[in-house]
Design an enzyme around this catalytic site. Structure first.
Site, PDB file in Angstrom:
ATOM      1  NE  ARG A  20      -3.569  -0.102   2.771  1.00 44.01           N
ATOM      2  CZ  ARG A  20      -4.834   0.118   2.409  1.00 44.01           C
ATOM      3  NH1 ARG A  20      -5.312  -0.826   1.823  1.00 44.01           N
ATOM      4  NH2 ARG A  20      -5.298   1.244   2.826  1.00 44.01           N
ATOM      5  CD  GLU A  53      -0.669   3.275 -17.452  1.00 40.97           C
ATOM      6  OE1 GLU A  53      -0.962   4.231 -17.320  1.00 40.97           O
ATOM      7  OE2 GLU A  53      -0.427   2.160 -17.048  1.00 40.97           O
TER       8      GLU A  53
END
Ligand code: F6R
Length: 605
Positions: free
Chosen positions: A27, A478
């Site tokens: 995370r 991207e």
């Protein structure tokens, strides 16, 4: 963002907490800590440190027999990365960990005279001080009267000194899941923290107090009503969240894309046509649609850009792609016939969630393309199309992007059919091409060694450019994001024809330019643009459908993209760009799974 775990049960807590924190490392975080009831009595001990979970492990006791504790990985928001700012925070009888931001912490310090209790710079310690100030001997009554005083987002896990063996939790917006197993009770920011013990879990409802004891778990709302947990079960197991022999999650997830796409599209293509019956999305959802707004952040937004280009070109329906954090604070131009598609891997990105909530004030035509089952965005949108990528652990999104793009194609095709803007024949051709994507990707993955080799030339670069036109331009964005986030090389994406309006000034000897030229109708235009940068010394890596290009006035390295219809080359090219980012990152000695400053699930604004 911050990771939370709490455990109380029949096993020693320390290893469970540390292993759970290691699973939450993905995370993103900068410090870690645990607290536990020492010898299972009424004294709470804390170990915490700036650094990694392994640093925390090194300062933990070998003989810790406690069976109840809480653990945290902190992603700094208020206050620097220091031992004092790491969680847990203990004030008086209260010890807690927190994910989120308490926006009114300054007012709370003043109003409740808390400054004498504070030793850190964090908003979290203010929360601990307030819970302590309000403590009246009853943890639940204390939580009930304290929680409404906070403004902002929070997931708290709390231990009260006088209640050994119990962990309490409550949340607003920030995610939190829990379960009860034979080993004991768990709460965590996400399921990966305790997937070793259970595939069953429930989402802790907002403003509901969770009480965990070793053999049971209970929920009560702030009015005192009991709430039944609604259990869910994931369809992936522990191996999906492990590296399975790959050196990093990112490269494992790059390789998982054929399977992820198959799982996402197969149940939704029937008789070669898009079909959302099992998702309970009726055809009426696609009727009377005046315009489409796609809202998302980062890579998910770039997937939205592909959807926009495809839907506008194939159907002539106007599509606007909005950055969620901007959309939230602008005047939305939506009406009751506007379709809003929110795209999110985690389903918890706060900006996307709040943008969805805003959009719902204007239209009921909202649909979420989400990967995590039961996540807040999935629950709050009118309809949901789950992507089935399985858990994405690496911070840099890879398989989530390709399944999002595939979902946009499914949705676009359905919209075209329902509105008669696409013939059945064309739609079938489209879906048949989509079904071939997993094999196309497998073919491209065979070029991994070549890509790894060419990135050796990039590891010392400080800048890079990605250029293309049409769908290749959306992909350039991207590609540039992927390279900068995990290699720390400054990268920019440009529409190939736009470079000469300013940015070409930055092209000098040896600057890498990754050029994508797979769109037939603009191929020769892109080649001309490439020659312009090549003439100024750029080191050009070209992706095109050509079998071979040896002309050194065009490119230094050519990568062949197996020829497929223009709309589908993006699935092939993106694999090359992901691998360029991955191998450049590892070549520079960066851990691509945990790039600096980044968090996987962005649950603060
Ligand atoms: C980049 C990346 C991020 C996410 C963005 C949205 O590799 O992963 O840009 O795409 O933070 O996250 P989700 O999709 O969870 O809403």
């Amino acid at each position: 963002m911050c990771g939370i775990i709490g455990f109380t049960g029949h096993k020693e807590a320390q290893d469970i907490l540390l292993d759970g924190l290691a699973k939450l490392e993905y995370r993103g975080y900068d410090s870690a800590g645990i607290a536990f009831f020492k010898d299972n009595g009424g004294h709470i001990s804390i170990r915490k440190t700036a650094g990694k979970v392994n640093d925390l492990r090194a300062i933990c006791d070998d003989d810790n027999t406690s069976t109840c504790g809480i653990g945290h990985t902190r992603w700094a928001t208020h206050g620097g990365v220091t031992n004092a700012n790491a969680h847990p925070h203990k004030v008086g009888k209260v010890t807690l960990i927190h994910n989120g931001i308490i926006e009114n912490y300054h007012e709370l310090i003043e109003k409740y005279n808390l400054s004498d209790s504070l030793v850190s710079e964090t908003d979290t310690e203010v929360a601990a001080a307030l819970f302590n100030k309000m403590f009246d001997g009853d943890p639940i009554a204390t939580i009930k009267k304290t929680v409404p005083l906070f403004k902002g987002s929070f997931a708290f896990c709390i231990m009260f000194k006088e209640n050994p063996g119990k962990v309490f939790a409550v949340r607003n917006v920030s995610p939190m899941v829990a379960t009860n197993t034979d080993a004991g009770s768990f709460v965590a920011s996400d399921l990966t923290a305790f997937i070793n013990f259970s595939k069953r879990y429930f989402i802790v409802p907002e403003y509901t107090i969770l009480t965990m004891e070793e053999d049971k778990i209970s929920l009560q709302d702030l009015e005192g009503n009991n709430v039944e947990p609604e259990y869910l079960e994931v369809n992936w197991d522990i191996s999906a969240a492990e590296k399975e022999g790959y050196p990093h999650y990112m490269i494992k997830e790059i390789h998982e894309q054929p399977r992820a796409i198959t799982r996402t599209i197969s149940p939704r293509i029937k008789d070669s046509l898009p079909n959302f019956e099992d998702d309970n999305i009726p055809d009426s959802f696609f009727e009377n649609c005046s315009d489409i707004t796609v809202i998302a952040c980062g890579t998910a937004m770039y997937a939205g850009n592909v959807g926009k280009t495809f839907i506008q070109n194939a159907l002539g329906v106007p599509v606007n792609v909005a950055i969620a954090s901007e959309f939230r604070y602008e005047r939305p131009v939506l009406n009751e016939n506007s379709m809003v598609i929110v795209v999110s891997q985690s389903g918890e990105t706060i900006d996307t969630l709040e943008a969805l909530r805003l959009a719902k004030k204007y239209t009921n035509k909202t649909l979420a393309v989400v990967n995590v089952k039961g996540s807040t965005i999935a629950r709050e949108s009118n309809y949901v199309l789950y992507t089935h990528a399985g858990p994405e652990i690496a911070v840099a999104s890879t398989k989530a992007y390709t399944v999002q793009v595939a979902s946009m194609y499914l949705l676009g095709c359905k919209l075209g059919l329902v509105t008669n803007k696409l013939s059945v024949e064309k739609a079938k051709e489209f879906m048949n091409n989509l079904k071939k994507v997993p094999d196309m990707i497998k073919a491209v993955l065979t070029q991994e060694d070549k890509v790894a080799e060419l990135t050796k030339r990039m590891t010392n670069s400080t800048n890079a450019f990605f250029i293309g036109r049409g769908l290749d331009y959306t992909l350039s964005m991207e590609g540039a994001l992927k390279l900068k986030e995990i290699s720390y090389i400054h990268a920019e994406a440009y529409a190939a024809g736009e470079l000469k309006h300013g940015t070409i000034a930055l092209i000098s000897e040896g600057v890498p330019v990754i050029a994508i030229a797979t769109q037939d109708h603009v191929y020769s235009k892109v080649i001309s643009n490439i020659r312009e940068v090549k003439a100024r010394g750029a080191y050009v890596i070209l992706l095109s459908k050509d079998e071979k290009i040896t002309d050194k006035t065009v490119c230094d390295v050519h990568i062949n993209i197996p020829p497929v219809a223009d709309e589908f080359t993006i699935f092939e090219s993106v694999i090359i760009l992901q691998m360029i980012a991955y191998y450049t990152s590892t070549g520079r000695g960066v851990n691509p799974d945990q790039p600096r400053n980044l968090a996987k699930s962005v649950t603060v604004e």
